[in-house]
Design a protein around this motif. Structure first.
Motif, PDB file in Angstrom:
ATOM      1  N   PRO A 166       0.803  -1.230   0.000  1.00  0.00           N
ATOM      2  CA  PRO A 166       0.000   0.000   0.000  1.00  0.00           C
ATOM      3  C   PRO A 166       0.832   1.274   0.000  1.00  0.00           C
ATOM      4  O   PRO A 166       0.367   2.313  -0.487  1.00  0.00           O
ATOM      5  CB  PRO A 166      -0.836  -0.138   1.278  1.00  0.00           C
ATOM      6  CG  PRO A 166      -1.020  -1.620   1.426  1.00  0.00           C
ATOM      7  CD  PRO A 166       0.294  -2.207   0.982  1.00  0.00           C
ATOM      8  N   GLY A 167       2.041   1.213   0.507  1.00  0.00           N
ATOM      9  CA  GLY A 167       2.896   2.394   0.498  1.00  0.00           C
ATOM     10  C   GLY A 167       3.271   2.855  -0.897  1.00  0.00           C
ATOM     11  O   GLY A 167       3.728   3.990  -1.080  1.00  0.00           O
ATOM     12  N   ASP A 168       3.076   1.993  -1.898  1.00  0.00           N
ATOM     13  CA  ASP A 168       3.393   2.341  -3.278  1.00  0.00           C
ATOM     14  C   ASP A 168       2.196   2.935  -4.010  1.00  0.00           C
ATOM     15  O   ASP A 168       2.333   3.356  -5.167  1.00  0.00           O
ATOM     16  CB  ASP A 168       3.861   1.093  -4.035  1.00  0.00           C
ATOM     17  CG  ASP A 168       5.131   0.502  -3.449  1.00  0.00           C
ATOM     18  OD1 ASP A 168       6.110   1.248  -3.310  1.00  0.00           O
ATOM     19  OD2 ASP A 168       5.124  -0.700  -3.117  1.00  0.00           O
ATOM     20  N   TRP A 169       1.028   2.961  -3.373  1.00  0.00           N
ATOM     21  CA  TRP A 169      -0.175   3.420  -4.047  1.00  0.00           C
ATOM     22  C   TRP A 169      -0.370   4.913  -3.847  1.00  0.00           C
ATOM     23  O   TRP A 169       0.333   5.578  -3.071  1.00  0.00           O
ATOM     24  CB  TRP A 169      -1.395   2.669  -3.508  1.00  0.00           C
ATOM     25  CG  TRP A 169      -1.320   1.176  -3.699  1.00  0.00           C
ATOM     26  CD1 TRP A 169      -0.549   0.499  -4.601  1.00  0.00           C
ATOM     27  CD2 TRP A 169      -2.028   0.178  -2.949  1.00  0.00           C
ATOM     28  NE1 TRP A 169      -0.742  -0.851  -4.466  1.00  0.00           N
ATOM     29  CE2 TRP A 169      -1.640  -1.083  -3.470  1.00  0.00           C
ATOM     30  CE3 TRP A 169      -2.951   0.228  -1.909  1.00  0.00           C
ATOM     31  CZ2 TRP A 169      -2.151  -2.273  -2.964  1.00  0.00           C
ATOM     32  CZ3 TRP A 169      -3.466  -0.961  -1.412  1.00  0.00           C
ATOM     33  CH2 TRP A 169      -3.066  -2.192  -1.934  1.00  0.00           C
ATOM     34  N   ARG A 171      -1.803   8.317  -2.462  1.00  0.00           N
ATOM     35  CA  ARG A 171      -1.979   8.650  -1.044  1.00  0.00           C
ATOM     36  C   ARG A 171      -3.383   8.350  -0.538  1.00  0.00           C
ATOM     37  O   ARG A 171      -3.578   7.989   0.621  1.00  0.00           O
ATOM     38  CB  ARG A 171      -1.651  10.133  -0.825  1.00  0.00           C
ATOM     39  CG  ARG A 171      -0.164  10.445  -0.926  1.00  0.00           C
ATOM     40  CD  ARG A 171       0.113  11.908  -0.624  1.00  0.00           C
ATOM     41  NE  ARG A 171      -0.420  12.782  -1.665  1.00  0.00           N
ATOM     42  CZ  ARG A 171       0.262  13.146  -2.749  1.00  0.00           C
ATOM     43  NH1 ARG A 171       1.478  12.666  -2.946  1.00  0.00           N
ATOM     44  NH2 ARG A 171      -0.252  13.962  -3.638  1.00  0.00           N
ATOM     45  N   ARG A 174      -3.522   4.549   0.667  1.00  0.00           N
ATOM     46  CA  ARG A 174      -2.470   3.940   1.486  1.00  0.00           C
ATOM     47  C   ARG A 174      -2.948   3.460   2.847  1.00  0.00           C
ATOM     48  O   ARG A 174      -2.228   2.731   3.535  1.00  0.00           O
ATOM     49  CB  ARG A 174      -1.302   4.919   1.647  1.00  0.00           C
ATOM     50  CG  ARG A 174      -0.529   5.089   0.357  1.00  0.00           C
ATOM     51  CD  ARG A 174       0.580   6.098   0.457  1.00  0.00           C
ATOM     52  NE  ARG A 174       1.117   6.371  -0.879  1.00  0.00           N
ATOM     53  CZ  ARG A 174       1.893   7.410  -1.167  1.00  0.00           C
ATOM     54  NH1 ARG A 174       2.223   8.282  -0.218  1.00  0.00           N
ATOM     55  NH2 ARG A 174       2.342   7.577  -2.403  1.00  0.00           N
ATOM     56  N   ASP A 175      -4.151   3.853   3.240  1.00  0.00           N
ATOM     57  CA  ASP A 175      -4.692   3.340   4.501  1.00  0.00           C
ATOM     58  C   ASP A 175      -5.445   2.027   4.292  1.00  0.00           C
ATOM     59  O   ASP A 175      -5.938   1.422   5.251  1.00  0.00           O
ATOM     60  CB  ASP A 175      -5.612   4.362   5.163  1.00  0.00           C
ATOM     61  CG  ASP A 175      -6.819   4.710   4.292  1.00  0.00           C
ATOM     62  OD1 ASP A 175      -6.740   4.502   3.053  1.00  0.00           O
ATOM     63  OD2 ASP A 175      -7.818   5.198   4.828  1.00  0.00           O
TER      64      ASP A 175
END
Length: 274
Positions: A166-169, A171, A174-175
């Motif tokens: 998710p950190g690559d998606w 903003r 990302r949660d």
């Protein structure tokens, strides 16, 4: 709240090295870099030999399967033969260093050129009108290409398997967890209208004429049959991140349709992760 995705491609603001195969293809002529992306793809404008007219040369380094210029050449040729306003393919091929595609230049400027960044309403309306023209022109029953949900979900799974998180998606996503996104992707809305979609309907891929009207589409490497909202959701989102907030509704107005928030939300998520 306005939250633009991070740019992955842009008009270059400094010098761009011309790959040796491109220099050989163009006889060492002066080339103007017009587009670069994070995967190493490059596009140059070439004035051509005397009497040839301007053309564009696209280059993708070897080992970049995300950018398939042979597939784009095939799709451009098919779309043009069926009435779409897209560039004529002049040649394409490969070397051990990468792939290239040469197309004849169209009269017109990208919707993200400075003159149209300064007129976002004009750009948004033209993008919507251009998509409507594309969707109404190309015959779904005769299209040999697809851009359906199942294949794009497979791409999402491949990305996750390769280590994407998710950190690559974007903003806004990302949660979420991989499992929650997976569930959402498998809860697709019913198709509104199947059309031959552009496949990358972001603002840079629409050209406008000097009066600000739709002139042509470029970069059709993902063209295929899908619900029209797969194009519309991303085109309007792209107006946000290229031109600023407050004009996305004009894409739908230019197309002649009211926003469908459920389909917009679904296809934006699918675009970002798949």
């Amino acid at each position: 709240m306005y939250d633009a995705p991070e740019p992955v491609a842009e008009i270059p603001t400094g010098p761009v090295a011309v790959p040796d195969p491109v220099r050989d293809l163009t006889g060492g002529r002066h080339l103007v870099p017009v587009w670069v992306n994070e995967l190493g793809g490059l596009t140059f404008r070439d004035e051509g030999a005397p009497g040839d007219g301007d053309r564009y040369v696209k280059w993708v380094p070897a080992g970049t399967p995300e950018l398939d210029l042979a597939a784009e050449a095939t799709r451009l040729t098919w779309a043009r033969a069926h009435g779409a306003t897209v560039p004529e393919v002049l040649s394409h091929g490969s070397t051990e260093d990468g792939d290239w595609l040469i197309t004849r230049a169209f009269a017109g400027a990208s919707a993200v050129e400075p003159q149209w960044i300064a007129e976002p309403a004009t750009a948004a309306l033209a993008i919507g009108a251009g998509l409507r023209r594309l969707h109404d022109t190309l015959p779904v029953a005769e299209c040999p290409f697809e851009w359906g949900i199942d294949g794009r979900i497979e791409r999402f799974e491949e990305r996750v398997a390769s280590g994407e998180s998710p950190g690559d998606w974007h903003r806004g996503y990302r949660d979420l967890t991989v499992d929650s996104v997976r569930r959402r992707l498998h809860e697709a809305p019913d198709p509104d209208r199947l059309v031959v979609c552009h496949g990358d309907a972001c603002a840079p891929n629409t050209l406008l004429d000097p009066a600000g009207r739709f002139a042509a589409h470029v970069d059709l490497g993902s063209l295929g049959v899908a619900d029209r909202w797969a194009d519309l959701a991303v085109a309007a989102w792209s107006i946000d991140w290229n031109h600023g907030p407050g004009f996305d509704h004009l894409v739908y107005e230019g197309y002649g349709i009211a926003p469908d928030q459920d389909r917009i939300a679904y296809y934006r998520l699918l675009w970002d992760v798949g």
